[in-house]
Every structure is written in structure tokens, then in C-alpha cells.
Design a protein around this motif. Structure first.
Motif, mmCIF file in Angstrom:
data_model
loop_
_atom_site.group_PDB
_atom_site.id
_atom_site.type_symbol
_atom_site.label_atom_id
_atom_site.label_comp_id
_atom_site.label_asym_id
_atom_site.label_seq_id
_atom_site.Cartn_x
_atom_site.Cartn_y
_atom_site.Cartn_z
ATOM 1 N N ASN A 75 0.864 -1.188 0.000
ATOM 2 C CA ASN A 75 0.000 0.000 0.000
ATOM 3 C C ASN A 75 0.899 1.235 0.000
ATOM 4 O O ASN A 75 1.149 1.826 1.051
ATOM 5 N N PRO A 76 1.402 1.641 -1.154
ATOM 6 C CA PRO A 76 2.408 2.719 -1.215
ATOM 7 C C PRO A 76 1.947 4.044 -0.627
ATOM 8 O O PRO A 76 2.783 4.865 -0.242
ATOM 9 N N ASN A 77 0.661 4.254 -0.539
ATOM 10 C CA ASN A 77 0.173 5.526 -0.009
ATOM 11 C C ASN A 77 -0.043 5.508 1.503
ATOM 12 O O ASN A 77 -0.532 6.481 2.068
ATOM 13 N N VAL A 78 0.287 4.380 2.128
ATOM 14 C CA VAL A 78 0.074 4.244 3.570
ATOM 15 C C VAL A 78 1.406 4.300 4.304
ATOM 16 O O VAL A 78 2.367 3.615 3.931
ATOM 17 N N THR A 79 1.448 5.099 5.344
ATOM 18 C CA THR A 79 2.575 5.110 6.268
ATOM 19 C C THR A 79 2.093 4.553 7.598
ATOM 20 O O THR A 79 1.087 5.016 8.144
ATOM 21 N N VAL A 80 2.779 3.544 8.098
ATOM 22 C CA VAL A 80 2.401 2.911 9.364
ATOM 23 C C VAL A 80 3.289 3.464 10.471
ATOM 24 O O VAL A 80 4.516 3.396 10.389
ATOM 25 N N GLU A 81 2.669 4.025 11.490
ATOM 26 C CA GLU A 81 3.389 4.516 12.664
ATOM 27 C C GLU A 81 3.131 3.570 13.830
ATOM 28 O O GLU A 81 1.989 3.381 14.253
ATOM 29 N N LEU A 82 4.203 2.980 14.355
ATOM 30 C CA LEU A 82 4.107 2.063 15.483
ATOM 31 C C LEU A 82 4.515 2.795 16.754
ATOM 32 O O LEU A 82 5.605 3.369 16.825
ATOM 33 N N ASN A 83 3.661 2.766 17.752
ATOM 34 C CA ASN A 83 3.919 3.464 19.010
ATOM 35 C C ASN A 83 3.961 2.444 20.136
ATOM 36 O O ASN A 83 2.949 1.857 20.493
ATOM 37 N N PHE A 84 5.159 2.210 20.695
ATOM 38 C CA PHE A 84 5.332 1.247 21.779
ATOM 39 C C PHE A 84 5.508 2.011 23.089
ATOM 40 O O PHE A 84 6.439 2.807 23.223
ATOM 41 N N VAL A 85 4.625 1.751 24.045
ATOM 42 C CA VAL A 85 4.591 2.483 25.308
ATOM 43 C C VAL A 85 4.964 1.540 26.448
ATOM 44 O O VAL A 85 4.562 0.369 26.451
ATOM 45 N N ALA A 86 5.707 2.043 27.409
ATOM 46 C CA ALA A 86 6.047 1.229 28.585
ATOM 47 C C ALA A 86 4.776 0.609 29.157
ATOM 48 O O ALA A 86 3.755 1.286 29.316
ATOM 49 N N ASP A 87 4.845 -0.690 29.473
ATOM 50 C CA ASP A 87 3.622 -1.446 29.753
ATOM 51 C C ASP A 87 2.805 -0.898 30.917
ATOM 52 O O ASP A 87 1.570 -0.811 30.834
ATOM 53 N N ASP A 88 3.457 -0.498 32.011
ATOM 54 C CA ASP A 88 2.702 -0.014 33.169
ATOM 55 C C ASP A 88 2.034 1.328 32.885
ATOM 56 O O ASP A 88 0.927 1.595 33.362
ATOM 57 N N ILE A 89 2.707 2.154 32.092
ATOM 58 C CA ILE A 89 2.101 3.425 31.708
ATOM 59 C C ILE A 89 0.930 3.175 30.765
ATOM 60 O O ILE A 89 -0.145 3.762 30.908
ATOM 61 N N TYR A 90 1.136 2.284 29.809
ATOM 62 C CA TYR A 90 0.085 1.995 28.829
ATOM 63 C C TYR A 90 -1.175 1.487 29.522
ATOM 64 O O TYR A 90 -2.281 1.916 29.208
ATOM 65 N N GLU A 91 -1.012 0.583 30.473
ATOM 66 C CA GLU A 91 -2.166 -0.041 31.118
ATOM 67 C C GLU A 91 -2.960 0.951 31.964
ATOM 68 O O GLU A 91 -4.185 0.853 32.057
ATOM 69 N N THR A 92 -2.288 1.896 32.559
ATOM 70 C CA THR A 92 -2.973 2.807 33.480
ATOM 71 C C THR A 92 -3.456 4.067 32.763
ATOM 72 O O THR A 92 -4.636 4.196 32.437
ATOM 73 N N ILE A 93 -2.552 4.990 32.483
ATOM 74 C CA ILE A 93 -2.967 6.265 31.891
ATOM 75 C C ILE A 93 -2.608 6.392 30.415
ATOM 76 O O ILE A 93 -3.145 7.237 29.708
ATOM 77 N N GLY A 94 -1.688 5.564 29.953
ATOM 78 C CA GLY A 94 -1.145 5.741 28.610
ATOM 79 C C GLY A 94 -2.153 5.579 27.494
ATOM 80 O O GLY A 94 -2.303 6.448 26.628
ATOM 81 N N LEU A 95 -2.856 4.446 27.487
ATOM 82 C CA LEU A 95 -3.806 4.187 26.415
ATOM 83 C C LEU A 95 -4.933 5.208 26.433
ATOM 84 O O LEU A 95 -5.340 5.732 25.385
ATOM 85 N N GLN A 96 -5.457 5.494 27.618
ATOM 86 C CA GLN A 96 -6.552 6.453 27.712
ATOM 87 C C GLN A 96 -6.127 7.814 27.173
ATOM 88 O O GLN A 96 -6.891 8.489 26.467
ATOM 89 N N SER A 97 -4.907 8.213 27.476
ATOM 90 C CA SER A 97 -4.405 9.496 26.981
ATOM 91 C C SER A 97 -4.290 9.482 25.464
ATOM 92 O O SER A 97 -4.618 10.477 24.797
ATOM 93 N N LEU A 98 -3.829 8.370 24.923
ATOM 94 C CA LEU A 98 -3.707 8.271 23.469
ATOM 95 C C LEU A 98 -5.069 8.357 22.796
ATOM 96 O O LEU A 98 -5.240 9.052 21.784
ATOM 97 N N LEU A 99 -6.050 7.652 23.343
ATOM 98 C CA LEU A 99 -7.367 7.602 22.719
ATOM 99 C C LEU A 99 -8.076 8.945 22.749
ATOM 100 O O LEU A 99 -8.871 9.255 21.851
ATOM 101 N N THR A 100 -7.809 9.733 23.760
ATOM 102 C CA THR A 100 -8.510 11.009 23.900
ATOM 103 C C THR A 100 -7.675 12.197 23.419
ATOM 104 O O THR A 100 -8.144 13.331 23.465
#
Length: 433
Positions: A75-100
Motif C-alpha cells: 500500500n504505497p500511499n500508507v505510512t504505518v506509525e508504530l507506538n510502543f509504550v512502557a507497559d505499566d504506563i500503557y495499562e494505566t494512563i497511557g492508552l486512555q491518553s492516546l485515545l482522547t
């Protein structure tokens, strides 16, 4: 480096397992990948596809990067950005912050069960029922979607099924001291005392964030009080300061009094606790199945294996496991839902599932384990899951986080010797009000 841990849950209490039978299905077809499907939307305009998850460690990150590269090639017109977050941050506030926040992910990692249901109720989980019935049907059996259906809608693409705690042990240290894998709780205590007398820390763990000991000792609690009572307690149908929990916490007292867990346990984090095991300073380390890829990466010469929690004298199923299933959610608010589906279809293919197996993962794609060259420890974990008498959900992914943290704090207090079981249980109930 922060390594992603287990967390894969919500499979449900006391479910007789067969969650990975689908992953080892005999009917899987051979695939030769790899050109990703080209979507109409991707062909029309430039698209940035954002994928977020807790960090799974460098080995599995390499698999994700390979998927992204293959998808961008198709898919030449697509750029994939991978965001890896420290697991404890992701589980608590990280994912919610990303989604909002701005640039919210189009695809994100989540644990099946209560957390996933919350995401759906918040409007962040797209209905993937048709995707499951059509494009994914040849790759994933129905059993792979356990815990991923909310209000009758499939809202997650299965990723891994993981045992969240087994006891990893240093084979060379065990052989040096003439020790065998324990078959009972008392045998585990005795061999731990033997190691302690020889100047070896029996069990090393880092519990600063409460979940490492919390997952391990909550499995002990479920074995002692029984899966039904465990479930009722964590659902707040019975109080935390109940006699069955108080009795279960006595197993932690036995470990504390014997001094078989490093004194620094509650003061260091999970990575530091694992380092005690990787360096050979601790003979055992209770943690999840992701340790395989982690150890291959940071301690390639370590000779290690695992055993499940030995049977206790309790009311629960004594060959249970504590395990979870994880997957990836397509954000219902994404403008790139069709592109995201194509990306997840490629990720779920046998080629990349096989790469994930090589990286120490336990993917649910059909045929992923139909090979003879799989790391024997990974294969043993798959067999453990397949043959378990019951599956226990970790408190912090199968239940409300506030309740899980109250139990984890109680278990940590007992392990540190600062509270008796009755005091710790009473403290937990007081926190929950």
C-alpha cells in the motif's frame, strides 16, 4: 529497555481450556506471504495508520516492523506509525491518553474482558463482526475470540493467549544443588530453603508496581479459596475481608517467614526483578510466558525452564493456570477503519504468526504451532494452556482495576511482613469502602 509483560485477560474464571486448540488446528493452510492487500481507500489518498501497544520487547517489535514494512510495500500511499509504550504506563494512563488526545491510534492493543468492554462502552471499539465472519474466518477459529465479544459484537482481533505467571527456574542451579521440579507446595518451600542455605536467593521478583507479585499470589489465592469465591470477591459480591481470603494469604506468610523471596521485592520494579534471574542471582522468577523472548534477547546463554504453581491444599482446581488473551482493537473513531482491517488481516496471517512464535509469542492463528522447530518452552506453554483444568483471570485485567489494586496491596503487605492476613484483608476492604 521496557519489556511488555503478559496482560492478556478476561478469559474468565474456571473456564475449562481449549483456547489454543484453535491455534494448533489441523486444517490450517500453508501460506506464502506477503504482499498486503491494497485497499481502495489507501489507493485514493495518503494515509497514516497509527498502531499503539504496550512494548512487547525488541524481538516482537521486530515482527511488528516487518508487518508494517510489508503493508507499506503493498500500500504505497500508507505510512504505518508504530507506538510502543512502557507497559505499566500503557495499562494505566497511557492508552486512555492516546485515545482522547490528538493523533489517536487507529489500532490499539488491549486485554480481553472487562477492559475491552469499557473501551466499547466509551465508543473506542469498532464492530468487527462481519470482518470476523468473512476475512478472518479462515485464519482464526471461534474459540480464539473468547472474551472479545461485547453486547453480541466482536470488537477485537485476537493476538496472543498468555499464561501470566509460571515459575521460571534456572536449570543449572537446580542441577548443581540436586533439586527437582516440586510437585507440591511443601516441596517448593523445602527446595527454596535448600537454596537459601546454599547462599542462593530462591525467588527473585520486582513488585514496585504490585502486579508481578499480585498476579502470582492471586493465582495462589484462587487455588486456595476456589475459583468461584475468587470471582465473587473480585466482582465485589463478597467482601475482601472474608475468611477464605484470610486463609489463602497464609501461603504468602509461609514464604515471608521462610525468607525465600528477595527482601527488595516491593522496592524494585519488574525489570530489576527479572535481572536477578537473568544474572543467576535468583534461582526462580514467577512471571508470564513473555519471559521466553525476553530471556533470548538479554540472557541468551541462560539455561531455564518453568513449572506451574504446584498443588495446594485448597478448594480450587489444582491444575489451573492464570492466563489472559489479548488482541487489537480498531478504533471506532478512526477515519481509516478499512485500512486498519487490512493491516490486521496481514498481521494475523500464518507467515507473521509464525514469526511471532519465533519471537516467543503465542498467537492464535490457525497452524501457527504446527511446526517442529518451535522453542520447546513455548511449545510446553501451549500444552500447559491446552491441558489446564481451569483458567483464572488476573485481577488487574479481568476485573475493575481499583479492586485488583486493593488485593495486590494486601498481598504485598503480607509478603513484606507489615500486615497479618486479617489486617491486610481488612485494609483492602476499607480501601474499597
Amino acid at each position: 529497555m521496557t519489556v511488555g509483560r503478559r496482560k492478556v485477560s478476561g478469559i474468565g474464571i474456571a473456564i475449562v481450556l481449549a483456547i489454543l486448540v484453535a491455534a494448533c488446528g489441523e486444517d490450517a493452510q500453508e501460506t506464502t506471504t506477503t504482499a498486503a492487500p491494497t485497499t481502495t481507500e489507501a489507493a485514493m489518498e495518503e494515509v497514516t495508520l497509527r498502531v499503539a501497544m504496550s512494548s512487547p520487547g525488541d524481538v516482537q517489535i521486530g515482527v511488528w516492523e516487518a508487518v508494517a514494512a510489508a503493508f507499506e510495500e503493498g500500500n504505497p500511499n500508507v505510512t504505518v506509525e508504530l507506538n510502543f509504550v512502557a507497559d505499566d504506563i500503557y495499562e494505566t494512563i497511557g492508552l486512555q491518553s492516546l485515545l482522547t488526545g490528538n493523533d489517536a491510534p487507529d489500532i490499539y492493543f488491549e486485554w480481553a474482558g472487562a477492559r475491552l468492554a469499557n473501551r466499547y462502552q466509551e465508543g473506542f471499539a469498532a464492530d468487527l463482526s462481519d470482518f470476523r465472519e468473512n476475512e478472518l474466518s479462515s485464519l482464526l477459529e471461534d474459540g480464539a475470540f473468547n472474551g472479545m465479544v461485547v453486547d453480541g459484537k466482536t470488537v477485537m482481533v485476537p493476538g496472543n493467549a498468555d499464561v501470566t505467571t509460571v515459575m521460571w527456574y534456572n536449570v543449572d542451579i537446580f542441577e548443581e544443588h540436586g533439586l527437582a521440579v516440586p510437585e507440591t507446595w511443601d516441596e517448593m518451600l523445602e527446595l527454596s530453603k535448600t537454596l537459601l542455605e546454599a547462599g542462593v536467593t530462591p525467588i527473585g521478583i520486582g513488585n514496585k508496581d504490585l502486579w508481578p507479585v499480585g498476579n502470582w499470589t492471586s493465582h495462589i489465592v484462587s487455588r486456595s479459596m476456589g475459583e468461584e469465591a475468587y470471582d465473587q470477591m473480585l466482582k465485589r459480591e463478597i467482601p475482601m475481608d472474608n475468611p477464605a481470603l484470610i486463609e489463602a494469604l497464609d501461603y504468602i506468610v509461609q514464604m515471608q517467614e521462610a525468607g525465600i523471596v528477595n527482601e527488595s521485592a516491593n522496592a524494585i520494579n519488574d525489570n530489576d526483578g527479572a535481572e536477578l534471574f537473568f544474572r543467576g542471582e535468583a534461582a526462580m522468577h514467577p512471571i508470564g510466558s513473555w519471559l521466553v523472548s525476553w530471556a533470548i534477547e538479554v540472557a541468551p546463554d541462560l539455561n531455564f525452564d518453568f513449572f506451574n504453581l504446584p498443588p495446594l491444599d485448597g478448594a480450587g482446581v489444582q491444575d489451573s493456570i492464570i492466563a489472559v488473551s489479548t488482541g487489537h482493537v480498531i478504533n471506532a473513531q478512526s477515519e481509516n477503519i478499512e485500512v486498519a482491517k487490512d493491516f490486521m488481516l496481514l498481521f494475523s496471517s500464518l507467515e507473521f504468526a509464525s514469526m511471532m512464535v519465533d519471537a516467543g509469542g503465542t498467537p492464535l492463528t490457525n497452524g501457527a504451532f504446527d511446526r517442529e522447530d518451535i522453542d520447546p518452552r513455548v511449545q510446553s506453554l501451549v500444552e500447559l494452556i491446552q491441558n489446564a483444568g481451569a483458567v483464572v483471570a488476573p485481577p488487574d485485567t479481568g476485573y475493575e482495576l481499583e479492586v485488583a489494586e486493593a488485593l495486590y496491596q494486601a498481598e504485598a503487605e503480607v509478603l513484606a511482613g507489615v500486615s497479618t492476613p486479617a489486617e491486610a484483608a481488612a485494609n483492602a476492604e476499607a480501601k474499597l469502602g
